[in-house]
Write an enzyme that holds these catalytic residues in place. Structure first.
Site: not given
Ligand code: TTP
Ligand code: MG
Length: 374
Positions: A21, A119-120
């Site tokens: 991720d 992103d996962e």
């Molecule tokens: P995530 O992987 O949940 O969050 P992240 O990558 O920003 O942070 P982390 O380091 O905790 O992994 O989500 C991936 C992308 O999806 C995030 O960058 C933006 C988008 N997203 C939204 O647009 N709205 C949301 O509520 C979430 C959770 C994510």
């Molecule tokens: Mg992320």
């Protein structure tokens, strides 16, 4: 929205599953694009409009998280907590491009790869490594290549199945690497809060908490019969999850169920021209995405939310599949017209194309539902 294809295979006895991720993904990509912002809190999402903005935070970097900011927080609240941050709007095409490049980096490291979101991804590395020591080396190599090529950090979890790998990747963020051997699963999970188990949302968490279950250890030691009485079939599933049991396979190919876009108006409006303009824009984007991914649609759904949050959806299924933007626009306006009244202001509009049929070879998809809020 996506649906699985293919059948789950039986669990092999020595599976090694890696979950990756990206850290603060949208914000990190922006940081790479705007090196001058390095070190500053960065928020990606709706325009804060000096605290009067109405959308939400999509994500923010870890600098901004120190101020208590997080995804889905109203942007007006973010502004209160951190007015000095850099506020950027969502640039989805850019993130999708980076996401594709990262998936291409990952592919050679896995026998099978399942992209879960922008992103996962899960990687089945069972046949790529002899033991967890080699798995660690592989994970470190992935991290180093992504950092070299994209200047991005990620968090990786490795475990005997998807459930454990995903929890492990979230365990030490950002830039974490957590490896859980199948012998340590119970010990690893025991102290964690139940909501760390995928599928346990806030309501279920509250119900579990109310019967004294706070940690995964509490859940695994709870009487399974009682769990079944309270949660039905889910009770059994929760129990299995608490033991870290998950036999689900890595699914490489996904078929989308729908494509959709939503738009939140800057100010609630009953202005017909503004409404029509947005409907046309949403239809253009949805039909383009449908077409680009090789699908045609038969069902069009419109969603309308009034200023008091009263929400209606209305659908029409055509007798033929099409990818025509004009048909989508006309049908959407026809569906919306009974809801458009000069005395009722609208807050949000949404358009969805579903009942899809494939026109060309199926591609793997990601990010099929984007919300806009200006
Ligand atoms: P995530 O992987 O949940 O969050 P992240 O990558 O920003 O942070 P982390 O380091 O905790 O992994 O989500 C991936 C992308 O999806 C995030 O960058 C933006 C988008 N997203 C939204 O647009 N709205 C949301 O509520 C979430 C959770 C994510
Ligand atoms: Mg992320």
């Amino acid at each position: 929205m996506l649906t699985k294809t293919g059948n789950d295979r039986n669990q092999t006895s020595h599976r090694v599953i890696l979950h990756i991720d990206l850290d603060a993904f949208f914000a990190s990509v922006e940081e790479v694009n705007h090196p001058e912002l390095k070190g500053r809190p960065i928020i990606v999402g709706a325009d804060p409009k000096q605290g009067k903005g109405r959308g939400v935070v999509s994500t923010c970097n870890y600098e901004a998280r120190k101020f208590g900011l997080h995804s889905a927080m109203p942007i007006s609240h973010a502004w209160k907590l951190c007015p000095q941050a850099a506020y950027l709007s969502v640039n989805m095409p850019l993130y999708e491009e980076v996401s594709k490049r990262i998936i291409n980096i990952l592919k050679p490291f896995a026998d099978r790869l399942e992209q879960v979101s922008i992103d996962e991804a899960f990687l089945d590395i069972s046949h790529k490594v002899a033991d967890l020591k080699e798995a660690k080396t592989l994970a470190e190599e992935i991290k180093s290549i992504i950092l070299d090529r994209e200047s991005l950090t990620c968090s990786i979890g490795i475990g005997p199945n998807k459930l454990v790998a995903k929890i492990a990747s979230d365990h030490r963020k950002p830039n974490g690497l957590t490896i859980v051997s199948k012998y340590d699963v119970k010990k690893f999970l025991a102290p964690l809060n139940v909501e760390e188990l995928g599928g346990i949302g806030s309501k279920t968490k509250e119900r579990l908490n109310s019967i004294g279950i706070k940690t995964i250890d509490d859940l695994s030691s709870y009487d399974i019969k009682e769990l079944k009485d309270i949660f039905g079939a889910w009770g059994e599933e929760f129990h299995r999850m608490a033991y870290g049991i998950d036999e689900s396979e890595i699914i490489e190919e996904w078929i989308p169920k729908s494509f959709s876009r939503e738009y939140t108006f800057d100010q609630d409006t009953s202005n017909f021209d503004k409404i029509k303009f947005i409907v046309n824009k949403l239809c253009q984007e949805v039909s383009l995405e449908t077409k680009e991914n090789g699908f045609s649609f038969r069902t069009i759904t419109v969603k309308i939310r009034y200023e008091n949050f009263e929400t209606h959806t209305h659908s029409k299924t055509l007798s033929f599949p099409t990818s025509s933007t004009e048909i989508m626009k006309n049908t959407s306006m026809m569906l919306l017209s009974p809801f458009l009244r000069s005395d009722r202001k609208i807050r949000l509009l949404g358009i969805r194309a579903s009942n899809l049929s494939e026109k060309v070879h199926q591609k793997t998809l990601e990010g099929t539902n984007h919300s806009y809020s200006l």
